[in-house]
Design a protein around this motif. Structure first.
Motif, PDB file in Angstrom:
ATOM      1  N   GLY A  61      10.177   4.632   5.870  1.00  0.00           N
ATOM      2  CA  GLY A  61       9.459   3.931   6.925  1.00  0.00           C
ATOM      3  C   GLY A  61       8.521   2.886   6.348  1.00  0.00           C
ATOM      4  N   VAL A  68      12.721  -0.041   8.964  1.00  0.00           N
ATOM      5  CA  VAL A  68      13.101   1.252   8.396  1.00  0.00           C
ATOM      6  C   VAL A  68      14.279   1.011   7.472  1.00  0.00           C
ATOM      7  CG1 VAL A  68      13.959   3.582   8.840  1.00  0.00           C
ATOM      8  CG2 VAL A  68      12.293   2.549  10.398  1.00  0.00           C
ATOM      9  N   PRO A  93       6.577   1.718  12.157  1.00  0.00           N
ATOM     10  CA  PRO A  93       7.424   2.911  12.044  1.00  0.00           C
ATOM     11  C   PRO A  93       7.186   3.656  10.724  1.00  0.00           C
ATOM     12  CG  PRO A  93       8.686   0.982  11.453  1.00  0.00           C
ATOM     13  CD  PRO A  93       7.329   0.478  11.867  1.00  0.00           C
ATOM     14  N   VAL A  96       9.153   9.110   9.181  1.00  0.00           N
ATOM     15  CA  VAL A  96      10.592   9.336   9.277  1.00  0.00           C
ATOM     16  C   VAL A  96      10.886  10.809   8.989  1.00  0.00           C
ATOM     17  CG1 VAL A  96      11.375   6.996   8.764  1.00  0.00           C
ATOM     18  CG2 VAL A  96      10.829   8.548   6.874  1.00  0.00           C
ATOM     19  N   TYR A 104      14.968  10.560  12.724  1.00  0.00           N
ATOM     20  CA  TYR A 104      13.871  10.444  13.685  1.00  0.00           C
ATOM     21  C   TYR A 104      12.806   9.526  13.096  1.00  0.00           C
ATOM     22  CZ  TYR A 104      16.053  14.506  15.886  1.00  0.00           C
ATOM     23  OH  TYR A 104      16.938  15.356  16.498  1.00  0.00           O
ATOM     24  N   VAL A 105      12.275   8.632  13.930  1.00  0.00           N
ATOM     25  CA  VAL A 105      11.288   7.650  13.486  1.00  0.00           C
ATOM     26  C   VAL A 105      10.082   7.692  14.410  1.00  0.00           C
ATOM     27  CG1 VAL A 105      10.819   5.210  13.064  1.00  0.00           C
ATOM     28  CG2 VAL A 105      13.074   6.152  12.516  1.00  0.00           C
ATOM     29  N   GLU A 107       7.049   5.727  15.722  1.00  0.00           N
ATOM     30  CA  GLU A 107       6.275   4.503  15.892  1.00  0.00           C
ATOM     31  C   GLU A 107       4.880   4.898  16.374  1.00  0.00           C
ATOM     32  OE1 GLU A 107       8.647   0.979  17.432  1.00  0.00           O
ATOM     33  OE2 GLU A 107       9.747   2.660  18.310  1.00  0.00           O
ATOM     34  N   LYS A 113      15.153   8.128  17.853  1.00  0.00           N
ATOM     35  CA  LYS A 113      16.117   8.737  16.940  1.00  0.00           C
ATOM     36  C   LYS A 113      17.381   7.891  16.850  1.00  0.00           C
ATOM     37  CE  LYS A 113      18.174  11.866  20.414  1.00  0.00           C
ATOM     38  NZ  LYS A 113      18.450  13.294  20.751  1.00  0.00           N
TER      39      LYS A 113
END
Length: 368
Positions: A61, A68, A93, A96, A104-105, A107, A113
């Motif tokens: 991230g 990403v 972001p 992670v 999955y990220v 923010e 995802k």
């Protein structure tokens, strides 16, 4: 001018061109005997938190970069030879996490995802929203993201200020939710800015770092390593710092005894971020279940410190001491060569360390 310099460090900018090459910088880093450090991945601007897939693909991230990345060592030589941009123009972001084929990220204001990501590294799918009811405040809004032993996602929501008493419960909280976004719950409060979460391998206890408030001076308050155990715990912010220092304005009618004290403290402004309990077999047995913590480094201290990775030694599930494991990113003259952010373990037991100042990932290996 000094304040501008501090802000530049805080946001990851480089004020002066690096005279040293990245290989020269590696030579200036200090590690214990038997350990070596190399560049695993380069040209990753603002590289921050990391997660790893079963096949060794590393996801990275960023914060202000808004991207990403995914990097891969396809020939097993210890150097990533493929780099992919999974997403662009996201809102900080930083966090992670990876599980069962899905990236999955986190923010600032939501968790998204990317499904079946390993099959689409060169052509990533559009993300699906997992949860989008998080505050959008940029101040301490960037997040860490990890799966717990219960297979739930964990992250933290920071304070939207340096020091204040937020008017919404969601601020200064540790939260968890199911991977599909359901069962969202606040499990702790009083956390100013946590950008690191890990579980002790034997006890499964959750530990997290917390960055203390600024502008009280060079040496206060201490930075925190906290242990969470029960839902509803309060870790002090904004009333008490480091378990011992009452906040002048908000702590007048409070006692530090009313809050959960840190399990361990670091010197003020070290900025502890990502952390990892070592469970591999490559390092000596003395490193088993010990905690590595990336200290990003100070930005509002008259004499900078931090800029290192420390090893926190544990005995019977509790921290008892800490010492530098990797140092040298801060020179004797105060020049910053790098800023470690996160620590990740590879399948072979080597460690990866991200650096958002140089935009690289280091690899640490051990040879008897």
């Amino acid at each position: 001018m000094k304040y501008i310099a501090y802000l530049a460090l805080f946001f990851g900018f480089t004020l002066n061109a690096q005279a040293e090459s990245k290989q020269d910088i590696l030579k200036q880093l200090h590690l214990p005997p038997g350990f070596s450090i190399s560049l695993f991945a380069d040209h990753l601007p603002n590289a921050r938190s990391m997660a790893i897939a079963d096949n060794g693909v590393v996801f990275v991230g960023t914060r202000q970069k808004g991207e990403v990345y995914a990097v891969q060592d396809t020939n097993g030589d210890g150097i990533a030879d493929k780099t992919f941009v999974i997403a662009r123009q996201l809102y900080m972001p930083n966090g992670v996490a990876y599980k069962n084929g899905t990236l999955y990220v986190a923010e600032v204001n939501r968790i998204i995802k990317f499904e079946n990501i390993l099959e689409h590294l060169d052509n990533p799918p559009k993300p699906r929203v997992v949860y989008d009811k998080l505050p959008s405040d940029q101040h301490h809004g960037w997040k860490y993201l990890r799966f717990g032993p219960d297979n739930k996602l964990y992250t933290a929501v920071g304070a939207p200020c340096n020091i204040c008493e937020p008017d919404k419960d969601i601020y200064t909280s540790l939260v968890r939710l199911n991977p599909d976004g359901s069962d969202f719950e606040i499990i702790a409060r009083g956390i100013r800015n946590s950008v690191g979460i890990a579980w002790e391998p034997e006890t499964k206890a959750l530990f997290f770092t917390d960055n203390g408030r600024d502008l009280l001076g060079d040496d206060v308050p201490p930075e925190e390593l906290n242990q969470w155990s029960n839902k509803g715990q309060h870790f002090g912010y904004p009333y008490c710092h480091g378990g011992i220092i009452a906040e002048t304005e908000f702590g007048k009618n409070k006692s530090c005894k009313d809050f959960v004290a840190p399990a361990w403290t670091f010197k003020a402004h070290m900025a502890p971020l990502g952390l990892h309990f070592y469970h591999g077999k490559q390092f000596p047995d003395s490193f088993k279940n010990q905690l590595f913590v990336a200290q990003h480094g100070s930005w509002n201290r008259s004499k900078p410190h931090g800029y290192r990775v420390v090893l926190v030694k544990f005995e019977q599930g509790k921290p008892v001491s800490d010492a530098a494991f990797i140092s040298g990113w801060l020179t004797g003259s105060g020049k910053v060569l790098g800023r470690p952010v996160d620590v990740l373990e590879m399948q072979d037991g080597s460690l990866l360390i991200s650096d958002d100042h140089l935009g690289v990932i280091y690899k640490v290996t051990y040879t008897p």
